[in-house]
Design an enzyme around this catalytic site. Structure first.
Site, PDB file in Angstrom:
ATOM      1  N   HIS A  86      34.806 -45.978 -17.054  1.00  0.00           N
ATOM      2  CA  HIS A  86      35.588 -45.323 -18.110  1.00  0.00           C
ATOM      3  C   HIS A  86      35.289 -46.017 -19.443  1.00  0.00           C
ATOM      4  O   HIS A  86      35.157 -47.245 -19.499  1.00  0.00           O
ATOM      5  CB  HIS A  86      37.089 -45.474 -17.852  1.00  0.00           C
ATOM      6  CG  HIS A  86      37.637 -44.623 -16.756  1.00  0.00           C
ATOM      7  ND1 HIS A  86      36.908 -43.690 -16.061  1.00  0.00           N
ATOM      8  CD2 HIS A  86      38.894 -44.553 -16.233  1.00  0.00           C
ATOM      9  CE1 HIS A  86      37.685 -43.094 -15.160  1.00  0.00           C
ATOM     10  NE2 HIS A  86      38.893 -43.613 -15.248  1.00  0.00           N
TER      11      HIS A  86
ATOM     12  N   GLN B 158      36.458 -40.492 -19.569  1.00  0.00           N
ATOM     13  CA  GLN B 158      36.680 -40.980 -18.209  1.00  0.00           C
ATOM     14  C   GLN B 158      35.702 -40.402 -17.186  1.00  0.00           C
ATOM     15  O   GLN B 158      35.405 -39.210 -17.178  1.00  0.00           O
ATOM     16  CB  GLN B 158      38.121 -40.665 -17.783  1.00  0.00           C
ATOM     17  CG  GLN B 158      39.117 -41.394 -18.653  1.00  0.00           C
ATOM     18  CD  GLN B 158      40.556 -41.317 -18.184  1.00  0.00           C
ATOM     19  OE1 GLN B 158      41.450 -41.391 -19.017  1.00  0.00           O
ATOM     20  NE2 GLN B 158      40.811 -41.204 -16.893  1.00  0.00           N
TER      21      GLN B 158
ATOM     22  N   LYS C 111      43.223 -37.527   9.885  1.00  0.00           N
ATOM     23  CA  LYS C 111      41.880 -36.948  10.094  1.00  0.00           C
ATOM     24  C   LYS C 111      40.774 -38.025  10.104  1.00  0.00           C
ATOM     25  O   LYS C 111      39.677 -37.778  10.585  1.00  0.00           O
ATOM     26  CB  LYS C 111      41.591 -35.823   9.088  1.00  0.00           C
ATOM     27  CG  LYS C 111      41.436 -36.240   7.644  1.00  0.00           C
ATOM     28  CD  LYS C 111      41.077 -35.001   6.809  1.00  0.00           C
ATOM     29  CE  LYS C 111      40.647 -35.324   5.403  1.00  0.00           C
ATOM     30  NZ  LYS C 111      41.585 -36.007   4.549  1.00  0.00           N
TER      31      LYS C 111
ATOM     32  N   ASN D   4      35.923 -48.291 -13.491  1.00  0.00           N
ATOM     33  CA  ASN D   4      37.281 -47.848 -13.171  1.00  0.00           C
ATOM     34  C   ASN D   4      37.653 -48.064 -11.717  1.00  0.00           C
ATOM     35  O   ASN D   4      38.823 -48.168 -11.383  1.00  0.00           O
ATOM     36  CB  ASN D   4      37.459 -46.365 -13.540  1.00  0.00           C
ATOM     37  CG  ASN D   4      36.390 -45.476 -12.949  1.00  0.00           C
ATOM     38  OD1 ASN D   4      35.192 -45.687 -13.177  1.00  0.00           O
ATOM     39  ND2 ASN D   4      36.771 -44.479 -12.187  1.00  0.00           N
TER      40      ASN D   4
ATOM     41  N   GLY E   2      38.513 -43.869   1.441  1.00  0.00           N
ATOM     42  CA  GLY E   2      38.382 -43.232   0.116  1.00  0.00           C
ATOM     43  C   GLY E   2      37.480 -44.037  -0.815  1.00  0.00           C
ATOM     44  O   GLY E   2      36.998 -45.124  -0.448  1.00  0.00           O
ATOM     45  N   LEU E   3      37.266 -43.510  -2.019  1.00  0.00           N
ATOM     46  CA  LEU E   3      36.381 -44.179  -2.989  1.00  0.00           C
ATOM     47  C   LEU E   3      36.888 -45.580  -3.328  1.00  0.00           C
ATOM     48  O   LEU E   3      36.149 -46.556  -3.280  1.00  0.00           O
ATOM     49  CB  LEU E   3      36.303 -43.366  -4.290  1.00  0.00           C
ATOM     50  CG  LEU E   3      35.324 -42.208  -4.394  1.00  0.00           C
ATOM     51  CD1 LEU E   3      35.338 -41.620  -5.795  1.00  0.00           C
ATOM     52  CD2 LEU E   3      33.917 -42.651  -4.024  1.00  0.00           C
TER      53      LEU E   3
ATOM     54  N   CYS F 285      43.875 -47.150 -14.238  1.00  0.00           N
ATOM     55  CA  CYS F 285      42.596 -47.736 -14.669  1.00  0.00           C
ATOM     56  C   CYS F 285      42.434 -47.771 -16.188  1.00  0.00           C
ATOM     57  O   CYS F 285      42.015 -48.788 -16.767  1.00  0.00           O
ATOM     58  CB  CYS F 285      41.424 -46.983 -14.035  1.00  0.00           C
ATOM     59  SG  CYS F 285      41.636 -45.199 -14.026  1.00  0.00           S
TER      60      CYS F 285
HETATM   61  C1  11C Z   1      41.552 -40.947 -13.524  1.00  0.00           C
HETATM   62  N1  11C Z   1      43.057 -42.774 -13.953  1.00  0.00           N
HETATM   63  O1  11C Z   1      40.533 -41.516 -13.921  1.00  0.00           O
HETATM   64  C2  11C Z   1      42.752 -41.714 -13.047  1.00  0.00           C
HETATM   65  C3  11C Z   1      42.576 -42.132 -11.636  1.00  0.00           C
HETATM   66  O2  11C Z   1      47.214 -42.792 -11.723  1.00  0.00           O
HETATM   67  O3  11C Z   1      46.143 -44.038 -10.355  1.00  0.00           O
HETATM   68  C4  11C Z   1      43.743 -42.879 -11.075  1.00  0.00           C
HETATM   69  C5  11C Z   1      45.029 -42.113 -11.096  1.00  0.00           C
HETATM   70  C6  11C Z   1      46.207 -43.039 -11.052  1.00  0.00           C
HETATM   71  O4  11C Z   1      41.661 -39.752 -13.453  1.00  0.00           O
END
Ligand code: 11C
Length: 329
Positions: free
Chosen positions: A233, A152, A37, A306, A10-11, A126
Protein backbone atom coordinates in the site's frame (compact mmCIF):
# COMPACT_ATOMS: atom_id res chain seq x y z
CA UNK A 1 4.29 -21.94 23.22
CA UNK A 2 1.14 -23.39 21.63
CA UNK A 3 0.31 -21.05 18.77
CA UNK A 4 -2.93 -21.19 16.81
CA UNK A 5 -3.06 -19.39 13.46
CA UNK A 6 -6.73 -18.83 12.69
CA UNK A 7 -7.28 -18.32 8.98
CA UNK A 8 -4.08 -20.23 8.26
CA UNK A 9 -4.97 -20.90 4.63
CA UNK A 10 -5.71 -17.26 3.74
CA UNK A 11 -3.33 -14.63 2.33
CA UNK A 12 -2.50 -13.10 5.72
CA UNK A 13 -2.45 -16.50 7.46
CA UNK A 14 0.20 -17.69 5.03
CA UNK A 15 2.33 -14.64 5.72
CA UNK A 16 1.84 -15.15 9.47
CA UNK A 17 3.35 -18.62 9.16
CA UNK A 18 6.29 -17.17 7.20
CA UNK A 19 6.87 -14.41 9.73
CA UNK A 20 6.58 -16.75 12.74
CA UNK A 21 9.28 -18.94 11.18
CA UNK A 22 11.54 -16.05 10.16
CA UNK A 23 11.42 -14.35 13.53
CA UNK A 24 11.90 -17.63 15.35
CA UNK A 25 8.80 -17.05 17.42
CA UNK A 26 8.92 -19.66 20.23
CA UNK A 27 6.40 -22.10 18.72
CA UNK A 28 6.44 -25.48 20.43
CA UNK A 29 3.14 -26.56 18.92
CA UNK A 30 1.53 -25.03 15.85
CA UNK A 31 -2.24 -25.28 15.42
CA UNK A 32 -3.34 -24.15 11.94
CA UNK A 33 -7.05 -23.36 12.04
CA UNK A 34 -9.47 -22.60 9.22
CA UNK A 35 -13.10 -22.83 8.20
CA UNK A 36 -14.74 -26.22 7.74
CA UNK A 37 -14.02 -26.32 3.99
CA UNK A 38 -10.26 -26.22 4.65
CA UNK A 39 -10.18 -28.67 7.56
CA UNK A 40 -7.90 -31.61 6.75
CA UNK A 41 -5.77 -29.65 4.26
CA UNK A 42 -2.08 -29.54 5.06
CA UNK A 43 0.15 -26.53 5.51
CA UNK A 44 3.93 -26.48 5.88
CA UNK A 45 5.70 -24.71 8.73
CA UNK A 46 9.49 -24.86 9.13
CA UNK A 47 9.63 -27.82 6.74
CA UNK A 48 7.04 -29.86 8.65
CA UNK A 49 3.51 -30.62 7.53
CA UNK A 50 0.50 -29.83 9.74
CA UNK A 51 -3.16 -30.70 9.28
CA UNK A 52 -5.60 -27.80 9.40
CA UNK A 53 -8.17 -28.16 12.20
CA UNK A 54 -11.55 -26.53 12.86
CA UNK A 55 -12.37 -23.95 15.54
CA UNK A 56 -13.83 -26.31 18.13
CA UNK A 57 -10.87 -28.68 17.99
CA UNK A 58 -8.42 -25.76 18.22
CA UNK A 59 -10.18 -24.41 21.33
CA UNK A 60 -10.05 -27.86 22.95
CA UNK A 61 -6.24 -27.75 22.52
CA UNK A 62 -6.14 -24.53 24.64
CA UNK A 63 -3.49 -22.60 22.71
CA UNK A 64 -1.45 -19.99 24.62
CA UNK A 65 -1.96 -17.50 21.83
CA UNK A 66 -4.23 -17.38 18.78
CA UNK A 67 -3.31 -15.12 15.88
CA UNK A 68 -6.59 -14.41 14.09
CA UNK A 69 -6.96 -13.36 10.48
CA UNK A 70 -10.27 -14.80 9.48
CA UNK A 71 -12.53 -11.78 9.05
CA UNK A 72 -14.62 -9.72 11.44
CA UNK A 73 -17.64 -12.01 11.77
CA UNK A 74 -15.51 -15.08 12.53
CA UNK A 75 -13.56 -13.11 15.07
CA UNK A 76 -16.69 -11.75 16.79
CA UNK A 77 -18.01 -15.29 17.15
CA UNK A 78 -14.84 -17.21 18.00
CA UNK A 79 -12.27 -14.92 19.63
CA UNK A 80 -14.25 -14.79 22.94
CA UNK A 81 -14.47 -18.60 22.94
CA UNK A 82 -10.66 -18.86 22.69
CA UNK A 83 -10.30 -16.18 25.39
CA UNK A 84 -12.60 -18.21 27.66
CA UNK A 85 -10.15 -21.13 27.72
CA UNK A 86 -7.28 -18.77 28.60
CA UNK A 87 -5.92 -18.14 25.10
CA UNK A 88 -4.68 -14.62 24.34
CA UNK A 89 -6.13 -13.58 20.97
CA UNK A 90 -4.38 -11.07 18.72
CA UNK A 91 -6.94 -10.23 16.08
CA UNK A 92 -6.26 -8.77 12.67
CA UNK A 93 -9.87 -7.99 11.75
CA UNK A 94 -11.86 -4.82 12.32
CA UNK A 95 -14.13 -6.59 14.86
CA UNK A 96 -12.62 -5.26 18.11
CA UNK A 97 -10.56 -2.24 17.08
CA UNK A 98 -12.93 0.44 18.26
CA UNK A 99 -14.26 -1.49 21.27
CA UNK A 100 -13.27 0.72 24.22
CA UNK A 101 -12.49 -2.37 26.30
CA UNK A 102 -9.93 -3.64 23.75
CA UNK A 103 -6.44 -2.32 23.07
CA UNK A 104 -5.43 -1.33 19.53
CA UNK A 105 -1.69 -1.70 19.27
CA UNK A 106 1.26 -0.81 17.07
CA UNK A 107 4.17 -2.03 19.19
CA UNK A 108 6.57 0.77 18.10
CA UNK A 109 3.99 3.28 19.36
CA UNK A 110 1.87 1.99 22.24
CA UNK A 111 3.05 -1.42 23.46
CA UNK A 112 2.96 0.18 26.92
CA UNK A 113 -0.86 -0.07 27.02
CA UNK A 114 -0.77 -3.89 27.08
CA UNK A 115 -1.59 -5.58 30.40
CA UNK A 116 -2.22 -9.11 31.67
CA UNK A 117 -5.97 -8.34 31.62
CA UNK A 118 -6.01 -8.07 27.82
CA UNK A 119 -7.39 -11.32 26.43
CA UNK A 120 -8.37 -10.01 22.98
CA UNK A 121 -6.03 -7.45 21.45
CA UNK A 122 -6.75 -5.72 18.16
CA UNK A 123 -4.31 -5.23 15.31
CA UNK A 124 -5.01 -1.97 13.45
CA UNK A 125 -5.91 -1.70 9.78
CA UNK A 126 -2.96 -1.90 7.38
CA UNK A 127 -3.30 1.64 6.05
CA UNK A 128 -3.43 3.04 9.60
CA UNK A 129 -0.37 1.09 10.74
CA UNK A 130 1.98 2.37 8.04
CA UNK A 131 0.75 5.97 8.35
CA UNK A 132 1.18 6.06 12.12
CA UNK A 133 4.58 4.33 12.17
CA UNK A 134 5.75 7.12 9.83
CA UNK A 135 4.10 9.92 11.85
CA UNK A 136 4.92 8.69 15.37
CA UNK A 137 8.49 10.08 15.38
CA UNK A 138 7.10 13.51 14.41
CA UNK A 139 4.64 13.76 17.31
CA UNK A 140 7.00 16.13 19.11
CA UNK A 141 5.77 18.88 16.74
CA UNK A 142 2.14 18.22 17.78
CA UNK A 143 -0.03 16.57 15.12
CA UNK A 144 -3.02 18.80 14.38
CA UNK A 145 -4.49 17.52 11.11
CA UNK A 146 -3.77 14.74 8.62
CA UNK A 147 -4.97 14.60 5.01
CA UNK A 148 -4.25 11.17 3.56
CA UNK A 149 -4.88 9.56 0.18
CA UNK A 150 -4.15 5.87 -0.17
CA UNK A 151 -3.16 3.78 -3.16
CA UNK A 152 -4.02 0.31 -1.96
CA UNK A 153 -2.94 -3.07 -3.24
CA UNK A 154 -5.49 -5.68 -4.25
CA UNK A 155 -3.97 -8.14 -1.75
CA UNK A 156 -5.79 -6.08 0.91
CA UNK A 157 -9.03 -7.45 -0.54
CA UNK A 158 -7.85 -11.07 -0.70
CA UNK A 159 -7.31 -13.93 -3.12
CA UNK A 160 -10.51 -13.24 -5.06
CA UNK A 161 -9.17 -9.82 -6.08
CA UNK A 162 -5.79 -11.24 -7.10
CA UNK A 163 -7.64 -13.76 -9.26
CA UNK A 164 -9.82 -11.00 -10.77
CA UNK A 165 -6.74 -9.04 -11.86
CA UNK A 166 -5.07 -12.18 -13.27
CA UNK A 167 -8.20 -12.97 -15.26
CA UNK A 168 -8.43 -9.42 -16.57
CA UNK A 169 -4.76 -9.52 -17.70
CA UNK A 170 -5.59 -12.60 -19.69
CA UNK A 171 -8.98 -11.43 -20.95
CA UNK A 172 -10.77 -14.23 -19.10
CA UNK A 173 -14.19 -13.66 -17.51
CA UNK A 174 -14.50 -14.75 -13.88
CA UNK A 175 -15.81 -13.85 -10.45
CA UNK A 176 -15.46 -10.16 -9.58
CA UNK A 177 -14.08 -9.00 -6.24
CA UNK A 178 -14.86 -5.39 -7.17
CA UNK A 179 -17.85 -3.74 -8.85
CA UNK A 180 -15.53 -2.69 -11.72
CA UNK A 181 -12.44 -3.98 -13.57
CA UNK A 182 -9.28 -3.34 -11.57
CA UNK A 183 -6.80 -3.82 -14.43
CA UNK A 184 -5.83 -0.39 -15.83
CA UNK A 185 -8.14 1.20 -13.24
CA UNK A 186 -8.21 3.08 -9.91
CA UNK A 187 -11.30 2.49 -7.77
CA UNK A 188 -12.03 5.10 -5.05
CA UNK A 189 -13.86 2.55 -2.95
CA UNK A 190 -12.14 0.35 -0.32
CA UNK A 191 -14.48 -1.56 2.01
CA UNK A 192 -18.13 -0.50 2.28
CA UNK A 193 -19.63 2.99 2.30
CA UNK A 194 -20.78 4.50 5.58
CA UNK A 195 -23.68 6.94 6.00
CA UNK A 196 -21.40 10.00 5.85
CA UNK A 197 -20.28 9.16 2.29
CA UNK A 198 -16.84 7.95 3.37
CA UNK A 199 -15.81 4.33 3.10
CA UNK A 200 -15.21 2.23 6.18
CA UNK A 201 -11.53 2.02 5.15
CA UNK A 202 -11.34 5.84 5.20
CA UNK A 203 -13.05 6.02 8.58
CA UNK A 204 -10.62 3.42 9.99
CA UNK A 205 -7.83 5.92 9.29
CA UNK A 206 -9.77 8.60 11.18
CA UNK A 207 -10.91 6.57 14.20
CA UNK A 208 -7.89 4.31 14.68
CA UNK A 209 -5.46 7.24 14.54
CA UNK A 210 -7.23 8.96 17.44
CA UNK A 211 -7.29 5.75 19.49
CA UNK A 212 -3.66 4.72 18.91
CA UNK A 213 -2.24 8.22 19.45
CA UNK A 214 -4.68 8.56 22.38
CA UNK A 215 -5.68 11.99 21.13
CA UNK A 216 -9.22 12.74 19.99
CA UNK A 217 -8.25 16.24 18.92
CA UNK A 218 -6.25 15.02 15.89
CA UNK A 219 -8.26 15.78 12.75
CA UNK A 220 -7.98 13.22 9.95
CA UNK A 221 -9.58 13.12 6.51
CA UNK A 222 -8.95 10.30 4.06
CA UNK A 223 -9.56 9.08 0.53
CA UNK A 224 -8.82 5.39 0.01
CA UNK A 225 -8.26 4.14 -3.53
CA UNK A 226 -7.70 0.61 -4.84
CA UNK A 227 -5.11 0.34 -7.59
CA UNK A 228 -3.91 -2.67 -9.64
CA UNK A 229 -0.81 -3.34 -7.54
CA UNK A 230 -0.25 -6.85 -6.17
CA UNK A 231 1.20 -6.20 -2.69
CA UNK A 232 2.18 -2.93 -1.02
CA UNK A 233 0.00 0.00 0.00
CA UNK A 234 1.18 3.56 -0.73
CA UNK A 235 -0.02 6.76 0.93
CA UNK A 236 0.29 10.44 0.28
CA UNK A 237 0.25 11.98 3.75
CA UNK A 238 -0.13 15.71 4.40
CA UNK A 239 0.34 16.55 8.06
CA UNK A 240 -0.18 19.88 9.76
CA UNK A 241 1.66 20.37 13.05
CA UNK A 242 0.91 22.63 16.00
CA UNK A 243 4.50 23.86 15.97
CA UNK A 244 6.97 24.86 13.29
CA UNK A 245 9.44 22.13 12.36
CA UNK A 246 12.88 21.96 10.86
CA UNK A 247 13.03 19.79 7.72
CA UNK A 248 16.52 18.48 8.53
CA UNK A 249 15.29 17.45 11.97
CA UNK A 250 12.26 15.71 10.43
CA UNK A 251 14.58 13.67 8.22
CA UNK A 252 16.81 12.83 11.16
CA UNK A 253 13.85 11.73 13.28
CA UNK A 254 12.52 9.54 10.46
CA UNK A 255 15.96 8.05 9.74
CA UNK A 256 16.30 6.92 13.37
CA UNK A 257 12.71 5.91 14.09
CA UNK A 258 11.95 2.27 14.94
CA UNK A 259 10.43 0.39 12.01
CA UNK A 260 11.00 3.24 9.55
CA UNK A 261 13.34 3.31 6.54
CA UNK A 262 13.91 6.74 5.02
CA UNK A 263 14.33 6.54 1.24
CA UNK A 264 14.47 10.13 0.14
CA UNK A 265 16.91 11.52 -2.39
CA UNK A 266 15.56 13.40 -5.38
CA UNK A 267 19.08 13.58 -6.93
CA UNK A 268 19.07 9.80 -7.33
CA UNK A 269 15.30 9.39 -7.88
CA UNK A 270 15.12 7.55 -4.57
CA UNK A 271 11.66 7.13 -3.03
CA UNK A 272 9.64 4.15 -1.81
CA UNK A 273 7.58 2.09 -4.24
CA UNK A 274 5.37 -0.95 -3.67
CA UNK A 275 7.37 -3.31 -5.90
CA UNK A 276 10.38 -2.91 -3.58
CA UNK A 277 8.61 -3.48 -0.27
CA UNK A 278 7.43 -7.07 -0.82
CA UNK A 279 8.42 -9.27 2.07
CA UNK A 280 9.76 -6.34 4.11
CA UNK A 281 8.64 -5.55 7.65
CA UNK A 282 9.52 -1.85 7.75
CA UNK A 283 7.57 1.22 6.71
CA UNK A 284 9.31 3.16 3.93
CA UNK A 285 9.12 6.95 3.83
CA UNK A 286 10.17 9.35 1.09
CA UNK A 287 9.29 12.57 -0.80
CA UNK A 288 9.67 14.42 2.50
CA UNK A 289 8.94 18.05 1.72
CA UNK A 290 7.44 21.22 3.09
CA UNK A 291 3.85 21.98 2.11
CA UNK A 292 4.51 25.39 0.60
CA UNK A 293 0.82 26.29 0.63
CA UNK A 294 0.53 26.39 4.40
CA UNK A 295 2.87 26.92 7.39
CA UNK A 296 3.83 24.07 9.80
CA UNK A 297 2.71 21.48 7.24
CA UNK A 298 4.62 18.57 5.71
CA UNK A 299 4.12 16.13 2.83
CA UNK A 300 5.29 12.50 2.97
CA UNK A 301 5.00 9.42 0.78
CA UNK A 302 4.63 6.23 2.84
CA UNK A 303 4.81 2.66 1.50
CA UNK A 304 4.68 -0.72 3.27
CA UNK A 305 3.89 -4.36 2.59
CA UNK A 306 0.25 -4.47 3.69
CA UNK A 307 0.37 -8.20 4.42
CA UNK A 308 3.55 -7.83 6.53
CA UNK A 309 3.74 -4.70 8.70
CA UNK A 310 0.11 -3.96 7.80
CA UNK A 311 -1.09 -7.34 9.08
CA UNK A 312 0.99 -10.43 9.91
CA UNK A 313 4.17 -8.78 11.21
CA UNK A 314 2.38 -6.28 13.43
CA UNK A 315 0.20 -9.08 14.87
CA UNK A 316 3.26 -11.15 15.70
CA UNK A 317 5.09 -8.12 17.09
CA UNK A 318 2.14 -7.66 19.48
CA UNK A 319 2.57 -11.28 20.63
CA UNK A 320 6.32 -10.65 21.02
CA UNK A 321 5.57 -7.55 23.11
CA UNK A 322 3.34 -9.71 25.35
CA UNK A 323 6.22 -12.15 25.82
CA UNK A 324 8.66 -9.34 26.55
CA UNK A 325 6.33 -8.00 29.21
CA UNK A 326 5.96 -11.46 30.76
CA UNK A 327 2.22 -11.46 29.98
CA UNK A 328 2.52 -14.40 27.58
CA UNK A 329 4.63 -17.20 28.98
C1 11C B 1 -7.69 -3.27 2.45
N1 11C B 1 -7.16 -2.53 4.68
O1 11C B 1 -6.56 -3.09 1.98
C2 11C B 1 -7.91 -3.48 3.92
C3 11C B 1 -7.66 -4.90 4.28
O2 11C B 1 -10.03 -3.84 8.18
O3 11C B 1 -8.58 -5.40 8.39
C4 11C B 1 -7.88 -5.20 5.73
C5 11C B 1 -9.27 -4.92 6.21
C6 11C B 1 -9.30 -4.71 7.69
O4 11C B 1 -8.68 -3.32 1.78
Amino acid sequence: MKVAVVGATGLVGNVMLEVLAERNFPVTELIPVASEKSVGKTITFKGKEYKVVGMTQAISLKPDVALFSAGGDTSKEWAPKFAQVGTVVVDNSSAWRMDPTKKLVIPEINADVLTAEDKIIANPNCSTIQMLVALAPLRKFGIKRIVVSTYQSITGTGVKAVKQLENEYQGIEGPMAYHYPIHKNAIPHCDVFEENGYTKEEMKLVRETKKIFADDSIQVTATAVRIPVVGGHSESVNVEFEQEYDLAEVRKLLAHAPGVVLQDNTDTNTYPMPIYVHGKDEVFVGRVRRDESQPKTLNLWVVADNLRKGAATNTIQIAEALIKKGILK
